[in-house]
Design a protein around this motif. Structure first.
Motif, PDB file in Angstrom:
ATOM      1  N   ALA A 182       0.839  -1.206   0.000  1.00 37.02           N
ATOM      2  CA  ALA A 182       0.000   0.000   0.000  1.00 37.02           C
ATOM      3  C   ALA A 182       0.869   1.248   0.000  1.00 37.02           C
ATOM      4  O   ALA A 182       0.602   2.201  -0.744  1.00 37.02           O
ATOM      5  CB  ALA A 182      -0.931  -0.003   1.209  1.00 37.02           C
ATOM      6  N   ALA A 183       1.928   1.254   0.798  1.00 35.65           N
ATOM      7  CA  ALA A 183       2.826   2.414   0.848  1.00 35.65           C
ATOM      8  C   ALA A 183       3.494   2.644  -0.507  1.00 35.65           C
ATOM      9  O   ALA A 183       3.565   3.781  -0.998  1.00 35.65           O
ATOM     10  CB  ALA A 183       3.882   2.213   1.930  1.00 35.65           C
ATOM     11  N   VAL A 227      10.469   9.385  -2.256  1.00 36.23           N
ATOM     12  CA  VAL A 227      11.071   8.319  -1.470  1.00 36.23           C
ATOM     13  C   VAL A 227       9.990   7.645  -0.625  1.00 36.23           C
ATOM     14  O   VAL A 227       8.982   8.284  -0.294  1.00 36.23           O
ATOM     15  CB  VAL A 227      12.210   8.869  -0.565  1.00 36.23           C
ATOM     16  CG1 VAL A 227      11.674   9.820   0.476  1.00 36.23           C
ATOM     17  CG2 VAL A 227      13.034   7.761   0.064  1.00 36.23           C
ATOM     18  N   VAL A 228      10.201   6.378  -0.301  1.00 35.74           N
ATOM     19  CA  VAL A 228       9.378   5.676   0.683  1.00 35.74           C
ATOM     20  C   VAL A 228      10.237   5.531   1.933  1.00 35.74           C
ATOM     21  O   VAL A 228      11.368   5.031   1.858  1.00 35.74           O
ATOM     22  CB  VAL A 228       8.937   4.277   0.183  1.00 35.74           C
ATOM     23  CG1 VAL A 228       8.341   3.455   1.324  1.00 35.74           C
ATOM     24  CG2 VAL A 228       7.938   4.405  -0.950  1.00 35.74           C
ATOM     25  N   LEU A 229       9.715   5.995   3.060  1.00 38.48           N
ATOM     26  CA  LEU A 229      10.412   5.843   4.335  1.00 38.48           C
ATOM     27  C   LEU A 229       9.770   4.693   5.085  1.00 38.48           C
ATOM     28  O   LEU A 229       8.582   4.746   5.385  1.00 38.48           O
ATOM     29  CB  LEU A 229      10.322   7.136   5.157  1.00 38.48           C
ATOM     30  CG  LEU A 229      10.898   8.378   4.496  1.00 38.48           C
ATOM     31  CD1 LEU A 229      10.673   9.597   5.371  1.00 38.48           C
ATOM     32  CD2 LEU A 229      12.378   8.194   4.183  1.00 38.48           C
ATOM     33  N   THR A 261       6.176  -7.546  -3.907  1.00 39.03           N
ATOM     34  CA  THR A 261       5.299  -6.643  -4.659  1.00 39.03           C
ATOM     35  C   THR A 261       5.655  -5.193  -4.366  1.00 39.03           C
ATOM     36  O   THR A 261       5.742  -4.362  -5.280  1.00 39.03           O
ATOM     37  CB  THR A 261       3.816  -6.909  -4.319  1.00 39.03           C
ATOM     38  OG1 THR A 261       3.533  -8.286  -4.561  1.00 39.03           O
ATOM     39  CG2 THR A 261       2.891  -6.044  -5.139  1.00 39.03           C
ATOM     40  N   ALA A 262       5.884  -4.872  -3.100  1.00 35.69           N
ATOM     41  CA  ALA A 262       6.246  -3.500  -2.718  1.00 35.69           C
ATOM     42  C   ALA A 262       7.597  -3.111  -3.320  1.00 35.69           C
ATOM     43  O   ALA A 262       7.736  -2.016  -3.886  1.00 35.69           O
ATOM     44  CB  ALA A 262       6.282  -3.373  -1.198  1.00 35.69           C
ATOM     45  N   GLN A 312      10.758  -0.244  -7.467  1.00 37.67           N
ATOM     46  CA  GLN A 312      11.749  -0.355  -8.535  1.00 37.67           C
ATOM     47  C   GLN A 312      11.185   0.152  -9.858  1.00 37.67           C
ATOM     48  O   GLN A 312      11.821   0.947 -10.545  1.00 37.67           O
ATOM     49  CB  GLN A 312      12.198  -1.806  -8.684  1.00 37.67           C
ATOM     50  CG  GLN A 312      13.230  -2.007  -9.778  1.00 37.67           C
ATOM     51  CD  GLN A 312      13.689  -3.448  -9.885  1.00 37.67           C
ATOM     52  OE1 GLN A 312      13.014  -4.369  -9.421  1.00 37.67           O
ATOM     53  NE2 GLN A 312      14.829  -3.655 -10.489  1.00 37.67           N
ATOM     54  N   GLU A 313       9.995  -0.305 -10.224  1.00 36.57           N
ATOM     55  CA  GLU A 313       9.406   0.087 -11.501  1.00 36.57           C
ATOM     56  C   GLU A 313       9.103   1.578 -11.583  1.00 36.57           C
ATOM     57  O   GLU A 313       9.047   2.148 -12.668  1.00 36.57           O
ATOM     58  CB  GLU A 313       8.139  -0.726 -11.760  1.00 36.57           C
ATOM     59  CG  GLU A 313       8.434  -2.170 -12.077  1.00 36.57           C
ATOM     60  CD  GLU A 313       7.189  -3.021 -12.257  1.00 36.57           C
ATOM     61  OE1 GLU A 313       6.073  -2.534 -12.002  1.00 36.57           O
ATOM     62  OE2 GLU A 313       7.351  -4.193 -12.639  1.00 36.57           O
TER      63      GLU A 313
END
Length: 178
Positions: free
Chosen positions: A68-69, A80-82, A123-124, A129-130
């Protein structure tokens, strides 16, 4: 999923107590405590300088909060994802089971997938990456780490396309030559 909403509301209260305007958005309707997630509305809040906190996952079964994030990050074009966790970052082995585990400061998405490093579900990681969204994994329990992460200071582990080849994974062209 309810725990993520409770955490989002707690984070909102903490941020607003220091003057940071925030909005909580959830995948489920909870009008009394949060807005429903609508991508355009989330982007508009960000444009107005508000912090948007997402809760309740995607609203679909079988998808983790990490996925979800990553999905929400891609939808709003996040930089960015933290990922706040209870360890200092990504390790080459489980540090709770292996006292000789080494903290990795920089790894690639590919290394995470191939070595099955238990940081986020596949998946995350693939979504990040994509969409070329780096992930910073850091210890939530260490005082000041959230501030450091938000200000772009180097903490924990950075996951991106480059990594540092800790695992000496052959590149695609090297595999074809063999």
């Amino acid at each position: 999923m309810m725990a993520t909403v409770m955490n989002a509301i707690f984070l909102q209260a903490s941020m607003e107590s220091i003057g940071v305007p925030t909005r909580v958005m959830t995948a489920f309707r909870m009008a009394e405590v949060a807005e429903p997630y609508i991508r355009r509305r989330a982007v508009r809040h960000l444009e107005k300088g508000r912090v948007v906190i997402f809760g309740a996952g995607t609203g679909n079964p079988f998808f983790t909060t990490d996925t979800a994030a990553a999905l929400r990050a891609a939808e709003i074009n996040a930089e960015v994802v933290l990922k706040a966790t209870n360890v200092d970052g990504v390790y080459d082995k489980d540090p709770r089971k292996n006292p000789d585990a080494t903290l990795l400061e920089h790894v690639s998405y590919r290394e995470v997938a191939i070595q099955r490093l238990s940081v986020m579900d596949i998946t995350a990681i693939t979504l990040c990456q994509e969409n070329c969204i780096p992930v910073v994994v850091f210890n939530l329990n260490q005082s000041g780490n959230i501030t450091k992460a938000l200000s772009g200071q180097r903490i924990g582990t950075l996951i991106d396309n480059e990594g540092c080849d800790h695992f000496k994974i052959p590149k695609a062209q090297e595999v074809r030559k063999s």
